[in-house]
Enzyme design. Structure first.
Site, PDB file in Angstrom:
ATOM      1  CB  SER A  36      -0.949   0.024   1.168  1.00  0.00           C
ATOM      2  OG  SER A  36      -0.281  -0.297   2.438  1.00  0.00           O
ATOM      3  CG  HIS A 264      -0.916   4.006   3.904  1.00  0.00           C
ATOM      4  ND1 HIS A 264      -1.437   3.798   4.984  1.00  0.00           N
ATOM      5  CD2 HIS A 264      -0.380   3.011   3.257  1.00  0.00           C
ATOM      6  CE1 HIS A 264      -1.281   2.326   5.124  1.00  0.00           C
ATOM      7  NE2 HIS A 264      -0.788   1.823   4.047  1.00  0.00           N
TER       8      HIS A 264
END
Length: 286
Positions: A36, A264
């Site tokens: 990810s 992220h």
């Protein structure tokens, strides 16, 4: 003047030919592998044909492919991926996806990969470090994860070395002429953290980033040992961490401020990382 005209035309022809050659793409067939951190979960626009992977069409591999002008680009990064999924395939919330290695061919000339965060449980460890109240109320995740004199994250990271080396060998076996580029993880949080902006105690913030740095060091060592190039995005992301002003952040904190997954890279980060990787590659394909 009539005698000079053929000379001038010849000179212009040489200049045009040289300009065309220098503008030729460094790579023609690029494959992006990874988890990810490369896929870009939730960042618009998501790849509607592979929604189970939560992969953005504006992630850093896409930025890199566009910057390099590659003719063929295959992005098989997938959120939640671990190293085993490169060869064995992955099950997402929308079903199974093929092994990422299947995207490689003998004509692939550039491969990037980012993998390992899920193998050692980085996001889970970070979530376990959340403390809504300041010290001494609560429990330090550093104390918990290093109890008894054994650093649990360090043990997992060190144990990942051989598996990561095998991943690099697997890439070379399937794409023998490719430049293989390992992209690490960034500087997610600055020294001392920024409690309470991010509810991680200062020493726990330092412990988490030190673990990321340890994983990056593993990538560098294994890349050198297995014929790959390591691009360290930790230095260029300094000052763009989860503590930075919203307008400068490359990474989202526990509560995102843009459309991106917590902990992220966001779209700004993807753009910065992609540009940095492009600048880190050689001027011409090897």
């Amino acid at each position: 003047m009539r005698r000079l005209l053929p000379v001038l035309l010849a000179a212009l022809s040489i200049t045009a030919t040289t300009g065309t050659a220098s503008a030729a793409p460094r790579y023609t067939e690029y494959v992006a592998l990874g988890d990810s951190a490369a896929a870009g979960p939730l960042i618009p626009n998501q790849d509607v044909l592979h929604l189970g992977c939560l992969r953005s069409t504006r992630n850093w591999p896409s930025v890199l492919a566009s910057t390099l002008g590659v003719a063929e680009f295959r992005d098989v990064t997938c959120s939640g991926a671990v190293a085993d999924d490169f060869e064995g395939g992955q099950t997402t919330f929308l079903g199974a996806v093929p092994p990422q290695f299947d995207a490689l061919t003998p004509t692939t000339d550039l491969v990037t990969l980012t993998i390992g965060g899920n193998d050692i449980g980085l996001v889970g460890a970070a979530l376990g470090c959340v403390n809504l109240l300041p010290e001494p109320v609560g429990l330090s995740c550093e104390d918990r994860l290093t109890a008894g004199g054994t650093d649990q994250l360090a043990v997992k990271i060190d144990a990942f070395a051989d598996e990561f080396g095998a991943v690099l060998d697997g890439v070379h076996a399937r794409a023998p002429r490719a430049d293989v580029v390992v992209v690490g993880y960034g500087t997610y949080i600055r020294p001392g953290g920024c409690y309470p902006v991010q509810p991680l105690w200062g020493r726990d913030s330092d412990y988490l980033q030190a673990s990321i740095d340890r994983l990056n060091a593993l990538f560098a060592d294994q890349a050198a040992a297995h014929g790959a190039r390591f691009v360290d995005i930790a230095p260029p992301s300094v000052g763009h961490d989860v503590c930075a002003p919203v307008s400068r952040r490359w990474f989202e904190g526990l509560v995102p401020t843009t459309v991106a997954a917590p902990l992220h890279p966001n779209q700004r980060g993807m753009a910065g990382i992609g540009a940095y990787i492009a600048d880190s590659l050689p001027a011409s394909a090897s």
